[in-house]
Write a protein that holds these residues in place. Structure first.
Motif, mmCIF file in Angstrom:
data_model
loop_
_atom_site.group_PDB
_atom_site.id
_atom_site.type_symbol
_atom_site.label_atom_id
_atom_site.label_comp_id
_atom_site.label_asym_id
_atom_site.label_seq_id
_atom_site.Cartn_x
_atom_site.Cartn_y
_atom_site.Cartn_z
ATOM 1 N N TRP A 575 0.844 -1.207 0.000
ATOM 2 C CA TRP A 575 0.000 0.000 0.000
ATOM 3 C C TRP A 575 0.876 1.252 0.000
ATOM 4 O O TRP A 575 0.643 2.184 -0.779
ATOM 5 C CB TRP A 575 -0.903 -0.021 1.223
ATOM 6 N N ALA A 576 1.852 1.244 0.897
ATOM 7 C CA ALA A 576 2.741 2.405 1.011
ATOM 8 C C ALA A 576 3.430 2.652 -0.329
ATOM 9 O O ALA A 576 3.617 3.801 -0.752
ATOM 10 C CB ALA A 576 3.763 2.152 2.115
ATOM 11 N N LYS A 577 3.823 1.597 -1.018
ATOM 12 C CA LYS A 577 4.554 1.726 -2.266
ATOM 13 C C LYS A 577 3.665 2.275 -3.372
ATOM 14 O O LYS A 577 4.102 3.048 -4.221
ATOM 15 C CB LYS A 577 5.086 0.336 -2.671
ATOM 16 N N GLU A 578 2.383 1.882 -3.368
ATOM 17 C CA GLU A 578 1.512 2.250 -4.486
ATOM 18 C C GLU A 578 1.112 3.718 -4.443
ATOM 19 O O GLU A 578 0.835 4.316 -5.469
ATOM 20 C CB GLU A 578 0.244 1.379 -4.475
ATOM 21 N N ASP A 579 0.988 4.284 -3.257
ATOM 22 C CA ASP A 579 0.630 5.688 -3.121
ATOM 23 C C ASP A 579 -0.717 6.031 -3.773
ATOM 24 O O ASP A 579 -0.783 6.791 -4.743
ATOM 25 C CB ASP A 579 1.753 6.563 -3.724
ATOM 26 N N PHE A 580 -1.783 5.458 -3.238
ATOM 27 C CA PHE A 580 -3.120 5.713 -3.777
ATOM 28 C C PHE A 580 -3.683 7.057 -3.328
ATOM 29 O O PHE A 580 -4.692 7.502 -3.844
ATOM 30 C CB PHE A 580 -4.094 4.615 -3.316
ATOM 31 N N GLY A 581 -3.075 7.657 -2.323
ATOM 32 C CA GLY A 581 -3.652 8.875 -1.783
ATOM 33 C C GLY A 581 -4.839 8.608 -0.880
ATOM 34 O O GLY A 581 -5.622 9.502 -0.570
ATOM 35 N N ILE A 582 -5.003 7.385 -0.483
ATOM 36 C CA ILE A 582 -6.078 7.025 0.446
ATOM 37 C C ILE A 582 -5.428 6.342 1.640
ATOM 38 O O ILE A 582 -4.615 5.438 1.454
ATOM 39 C CB ILE A 582 -7.077 6.049 -0.217
ATOM 40 N N PRO A 583 -5.744 6.764 2.860
ATOM 41 C CA PRO A 583 -5.117 6.115 4.010
ATOM 42 C C PRO A 583 -5.638 4.689 4.184
ATOM 43 O O PRO A 583 -6.798 4.413 3.910
ATOM 44 C CB PRO A 583 -5.532 6.997 5.191
ATOM 45 N N LEU A 584 -4.745 3.798 4.622
ATOM 46 C CA LEU A 584 -5.152 2.415 4.910
ATOM 47 C C LEU A 584 -5.199 2.233 6.415
ATOM 48 O O LEU A 584 -4.209 2.461 7.116
ATOM 49 C CB LEU A 584 -4.157 1.422 4.302
ATOM 50 N N ARG A 585 -6.336 1.854 6.890
ATOM 51 C CA ARG A 585 -6.463 1.628 8.315
ATOM 52 C C ARG A 585 -6.496 0.129 8.581
ATOM 53 O O ARG A 585 -7.345 -0.570 8.028
ATOM 54 C CB ARG A 585 -7.769 2.266 8.787
ATOM 55 N N VAL A 586 -5.574 -0.345 9.410
ATOM 56 C CA VAL A 586 -5.542 -1.776 9.719
ATOM 57 C C VAL A 586 -6.219 -1.988 11.066
ATOM 58 O O VAL A 586 -5.883 -1.338 12.055
ATOM 59 C CB VAL A 586 -4.091 -2.296 9.759
ATOM 60 N N ILE A 587 -7.185 -2.887 11.094
ATOM 61 C CA ILE A 587 -7.935 -3.144 12.322
ATOM 62 C C ILE A 587 -7.556 -4.521 12.852
ATOM 63 O O ILE A 587 -7.546 -5.502 12.097
ATOM 64 C CB ILE A 587 -9.448 -3.077 12.044
ATOM 65 N N ALA A 588 -7.217 -4.556 14.132
ATOM 66 C CA ALA A 588 -6.805 -5.818 14.743
ATOM 67 C C ALA A 588 -7.994 -6.765 14.838
ATOM 68 O O ALA A 588 -9.132 -6.336 15.026
ATOM 69 C CB ALA A 588 -6.229 -5.567 16.131
ATOM 70 N N SER A 589 -7.703 -8.061 14.708
ATOM 71 C CA SER A 589 -8.761 -9.066 14.857
ATOM 72 C C SER A 589 -8.196 -10.207 15.679
ATOM 73 O O SER A 589 -7.608 -11.137 15.141
ATOM 74 C CB SER A 589 -9.217 -9.554 13.491
ATOM 75 N N PRO A 590 -8.350 -10.123 16.994
ATOM 76 C CA PRO A 590 -7.704 -11.126 17.852
ATOM 77 C C PRO A 590 -8.149 -12.549 17.523
ATOM 78 O O PRO A 590 -7.393 -13.483 17.707
ATOM 79 C CB PRO A 590 -8.135 -10.718 19.265
ATOM 80 N N TYR A 591 -9.368 -12.703 17.018
ATOM 81 C CA TYR A 591 -9.834 -14.061 16.762
ATOM 82 C C TYR A 591 -9.798 -14.397 15.283
ATOM 83 O O TYR A 591 -10.543 -15.252 14.810
ATOM 84 C CB TYR A 591 -11.234 -14.258 17.340
ATOM 85 N N ARG A 592 -8.955 -13.708 14.545
ATOM 86 C CA ARG A 592 -8.746 -13.974 13.124
ATOM 87 C C ARG A 592 -10.062 -14.007 12.365
ATOM 88 O O ARG A 592 -10.334 -14.912 11.585
ATOM 89 C CB ARG A 592 -7.990 -15.304 12.951
ATOM 90 N N GLU A 593 -10.890 -13.032 12.629
ATOM 91 C CA GLU A 593 -12.218 -13.016 12.048
ATOM 92 C C GLU A 593 -12.414 -11.686 11.347
ATOM 93 O O GLU A 593 -11.971 -10.651 11.858
ATOM 94 C CB GLU A 593 -13.222 -13.199 13.191
ATOM 95 N N ILE A 594 -13.037 -11.691 10.159
ATOM 96 C CA ILE A 594 -13.124 -10.454 9.384
ATOM 97 C C ILE A 594 -14.388 -9.668 9.707
ATOM 98 O O ILE A 594 -14.364 -8.459 9.907
ATOM 99 C CB ILE A 594 -13.076 -10.769 7.872
#
Lengths: 671, 671
Positions: A575-594
């Motif tokens: 994501w950082a490399k592509e530079d879409f101009g849109i922030p990427l928010r990563v959300i934790a998932s302790p139980y590996r669930e989407i």
């Protein structure tokens, strides 16, 4: 029981991530036809008659059998009444036909009993008729197919060991043929049947009455003993048996209403042509029924049902409960067997063919009636729209399933099924006739012309007679058959009636809830916050990002759920490399669930900005082969459906067509 | 075969317009549980043993029976070899247990044979093991349930008339219990079983060997005659029978691998605790198996299968092919029957209970393995995610269906099912052991420490022995059982192997097709043309209009399809009155069909503006009760799925929550 299927090009369409069931369906039913629906073809009388009347005429193949089988329960005395009962049924048939000619004239746009009862007696009478007819379509299929199998036994005795299996298979084949889009039924079986039956009757009566030959059927030497050794029933037992025999014989009347329903498919003048065909069908059915009953009497046909309790007594004193061939089969053998054997095969073969045609009319009538009921809001609305063949497919599958259940439950016995059969038709007849009486009463109030008034009064008298006679028969049928199985049919009618009332009420409630009125807040949401669900960084995600950008939302946020640390790290780097101009928010998932973490994020966004609307962009993989859809989009589908329960959220599918999908589209475009 | 289900809270979620099947599912399985998934509980040894070992220990309930039944095919000579065969099976068991202790030490994170084979022998060996295990889970369920029904017959003889029905019902109940979210199985049945079996063996042997009593089982007086009157088979026939008896007896080994798979659920030190439990299970199973075989020999138990061809010869010279009670049942009756009858019921009851527990492990093991396979991309990915209980539900339903098919196809005969059973386990054993040999070889290349090298060399020798023995048994099993049914199991494994390879290849192709690279066009679409599908003018439509407006598209157009002239006229008038500021375009539909004309309109819009993206807004009714979803949204769903096949189109669902949906959300929020 009409021929609207002639006009329908059925096709199968992609309906989102597909279930295994749908996949199998596709496999069996075949590739969708991409044609547009065509206008219905109008039929000349010579084609309308065979197509609409196969059900009415085919009952000659089993009604006499059922009369004789029922009479066998009273021992030999019963048989004394066979032709009187045949005549009684014939008179009722004549009354019904004459009454329907009035209906056809009054409703040139196609007056099914459902429409007539609804228009004149109200919604609940209409629904009563409709549920009676729906149940009867199921029984038409079951009875006709089982009767066809009984005739098959005449040609191929080994069929006796697999009657149920054969009947269910035939139903399945009829269903498939109709699902694949039957182009209407052929006209010739009806004509061959009518001609061959009349030829048989003519030759038989000629040989007996003119040439004075003694024609004896294969069962002529046998006498019949009722259950528990009754060989000559008397008193109430005899009356009860005669009433039941009459009720069973009334199965000959089913199908008459199909001609009335078919008025729209006649060439103009529709009403007159339909009335003419009705008269012809009535005369033919009356003549065939009475001819068969009389010839059976003259040639000494005796018939028992293997499970009914009656038995044969041979001249040598031995008894047997093994049934014989059908009345038609025995007559054909008796009339043709000693000089022109192929003649008997032609009669039986034509009977078999017309019975299958009669079963096939159920596959047109049931979905058509369901479509009308759906239009009126008594069944799910998607059953209505004409061109959407899914409507008809569901009806066909439902009908075939119900008919198969009946066949299995009653072990393919026509005699057992007949006990359920006639009730529905006579409910429809009676309410239809009562509706017509009301119709004429109303028409008379506004009619000034003297000639018109005379015609209407005459029609009203006919329909009053029709209502009284059919109502009377209904009472006899109910009393004589209720415990023998008619209660099952009534129960099924009650259930479908209740279902339709409930659906009607539901639609009304929704309509009320969703109605626009002046008090509602028309304020626009102030801003749109776009959220793009990113699971992987690939072309579908890129497409979703581009579309979201093009939509110029107030804010844009890409969201990834950290199910697998390694994958998430790679995603962030890419994501950082592509530079879409849109922030990427990563959300934790302790139980590996989407699903849950993503829903929680959207929900918080909503809470923080109550006046805004959240637009969730989800990349969607479009594939070309049915099994591929089992392998994709499942999480997306789950999230989408959960988001639907949140207020202030809209869900945007950005479909990405995989090459297999594009290839499929090209294939279809070419074909 | 492990207990990850303990950790899984299953729930049911709304998945868009629902099918009838889904509705029924909801009805049977119950309301969804809205809980978040919890972390797995770690088990102390005293709980891990009963939960993980029920499968391994329960085989004592049928393995001796199968040995004796197979030996009966050689007449009385066969029985001379019963304890040698028991001992042979016991030795293989010991080897397998010792080998697995190495595996457990080497893979403290849970080394199922699938992981071991994949890691050391590559993908295809791993998939071979996986398909073998998947098939074996199905057979575990089928065999255990059928064996339970056989024991039920001991307690309740009338069960004999309905074995198939009872077995299928039990499978259905197990499936439902697991679908509703079983909270792990109880520990006590295993302990009761082990204690009662050892008590029975102890008292029996004590009475015979110490008290010198002569205990005679109910079948002791009968002699056994093989098929075609063989009473003393010789030569190759005898060898073949002994080989088959040994193969069938090896069913006692199934379930050992479950303990190895269960390592992650042990308390630390996981590997050591698991190895200890493995040793205990091995000793218990070995002792019980040999004890039962020896006591059966001492009390003269003779067993035949009703359909196997062997028969009983009574002292009075009469023969019979009616089977007797199970070995456990006969022993319990012999040991306890003459002084403490409840004891025999306890033994049989506990056997029944542990067999059901063993069947239940299949319902945990199958979905868990499927989830691992899905994570690795060999099965549909939605089977993977932990918290999504749909994954497990599908696995449970699939397993139950397959097991039920096996039960019906083999008429609930344990003897018939056993012919299919052992192959898969020994494929897994053999490949797992070969994988371990490779593992140690690789480990030895990098290990420098002398003590470590010595331990590894020792472990490698053990695994080599394990591989040779299990491989040898596999060959014996294949040769002796192939024609008797093992080919069916192999065929099923081959099919699932092929399926997994195909899915793997599909995912790889899609990944390649969707990968981002520098050459792709990153250009944004220039404008967004919004189209709102209007069927009625009501609140959902208003909401869709408002959202479309808020999204500030380049152009906005409301589109209505003129299906019914009257409705369309009313819609146009209402539209004009409301003054939304959005033009309404009415599209003619000569065949009263919505989908095609709308798709044609969108397609034309695309053709006219190839650089723009078309955003189609569709109002979506969200309802709270499953049957309501059958009544709504069907046309919308159809249109949406067809639009997915068009390039340059995005589809926006604007959900409108009906009051029934809001009430449901509130109910769920409260509960």
């Amino acid at each position: 029981m009409d021929c609207s299927s002639i006009a329908i090009a059925r096709s199968w369409v992609y309906r989102g991530p597909m279930s295994i069931v749908t996949g199998l369906k596709r496999l069996v039913v075949g590739r969708r036809l991409a044609n547009a629906p065509a206008a219905p073809t109008l039929l000349p009388k010579r084609l309308a008659l065979p197509r609409l009347a196969s059900d009415a005429l085919s009952s000659v193949a089993y009604a006499p059998d059922e009369i004789l089988i029922t009479l066998s329960l009273a021992g030999m005395t019963g048989y004394l009444f066979s032709w009187q009962i045949g005549l009684g049924v014939g008179i009722v048939l004549a009354v019904v036909v004459v009454s329907y000619r009035q209906t056809v004239r009054a409703y040139p746009d196609g007056g099914g009993d459902y429409q007539v009862a609804s228009a004149n007696l109200g919604k609940h009478a209409g629904l009563t008729v409709a549920s009676a007819l729906l149940v009867d379509y199921v029984l038409t299929v079951a009875v006709s197919v089982c009767a066809a199998v009984v005739h098959l036994k005449v040609l191929w005795p080994a069929a006796a060991n697999h009657q149920i299996l054969i009947a269910v298979t035939v139903i399945a084949i009829l269903a498939l043929v109709n699902l694949r889009g039957a182009r209407g039924s052929a006209a010739w079986p009806t004509y061959v049947f009518v001609i061959s039956v009349f030829t048989m009757l003519g030759i038989g009566l000629f040989r007996i009455l003119v040439l004075g030959q003694e024609l004896r059927s294969e069962t002529a030497e046998l006498t019949v003993i009722g259950p528990e050794g009754v060989d000559h029933a008397m008193g109430w037992v005899l009356v009860a048996v005669i009433a039941r025999a009459f009720s069973s014989g009334c199965a000959a009347l089913t199908g008459v209403e199909a001609v009335a329903n078919g008025v729209p498919y006649f060439r103009p003048p529709k009403s007159r042509n339909a009335a003419t065909v009705l008269a012809i069908v009535g005369v033919l059915a009356f003549a065939m029924l009475l001819g068969v009953v009389v010839l059976a009497r003259l040639t000494g046909v005796h018939l028992i049902d293997e499970l009914g309790g009656a038995s044969y007594l041979a001249p040598d004193g031995s008894t047997s409960t093994v049934g014989a061939a059908t009345v038609t089969g025995q007559l054909a053998q008796t009339v043709f067997g000693d000089w022109f054997l192929p003649g008997s095969y032609i009669v039986v073969g034509a009977t078999l063919a017309i019975l299958l045609m009669a079963a096939n009319t159920g596959f047109t009538g049931f979905p058509t009636l369901a479509s009308v009921l759906a239009k009126d809001g008594f069944l799910p609305r998607q059953l209505h729209t004409r061109g959407d063949r899914l409507a008809f497919s569901n009806g066909i599958v439902l009908l075939a399933g119900a008919a198969a259940v009946m066949v299995v439950a009653f072990e393919a016995s026509v005699t057992a099924l007949i006990q359920l059969y006639v009730v529905g038709v006579f409910i429809a007849f009676t309410l239809g006739q009562v509706g017509m009486v009301k119709h004429w009463g109303r028409a008379l109030r506004s009619e000034q012309d003297r000639g018109g008034r005379r015609r209407m009064t005459r029609a009203r008298v006919i329909n009053i007679i029709g209502a009284v006679i059919t109502g009377g028969v209904l009472v006899i049928v109910l009393i004589s058959k209720f415990l023998h199985g008619a209660w099952i049919a009534l129960l099924a009618m009650g259930l479908s009636y209740t279902l339709m009332v409930a659906i009607d009420r539901h639609y009304a409630q929704v309509r009320a809830e969703l109605a626009l009125d002046a008090r509602q807040d028309r304020g626009l949401p102030s801003r749109v916050r776009a959220v793009i669900l990113v699971q992987q960084l690939n072309l579908p995600t890129l497409k979703a990002l581009n579309y979201a950008k093009a939509s110029r939302a107030t804010s844009l946020m890409a969201v990834a759920i950290a199910v697998d640390d390694e994958e998430t790290r790679r995603l962030s780097q890419a994501w950082a490399k592509e530079d879409f101009g849109i922030p990427l928010r990563v959300i934790a998932s302790p139980y590996r669930e989407i699903t849950q973490p993503f829903l929680k994020y959207v929900s918080e966004l909503r809470t923080e900005n109550p006046r805004d609307v959240v637009a969730v962009y989800i990349p969607d993989y479009v594939v070309g082969r049915w099994w591929e859809s089992l392998l994709h989009n499942q999480t997306a589908a789950l999230i989408r459906s959960r988001l639907h329960h949140m207020t202030g959220v809209m869900v945007i599918s950005v479909p990405y067509q995989l090459s297999s999908s594009r290839r499929k589209e090209q294939r279809q475009a070419r074909s």
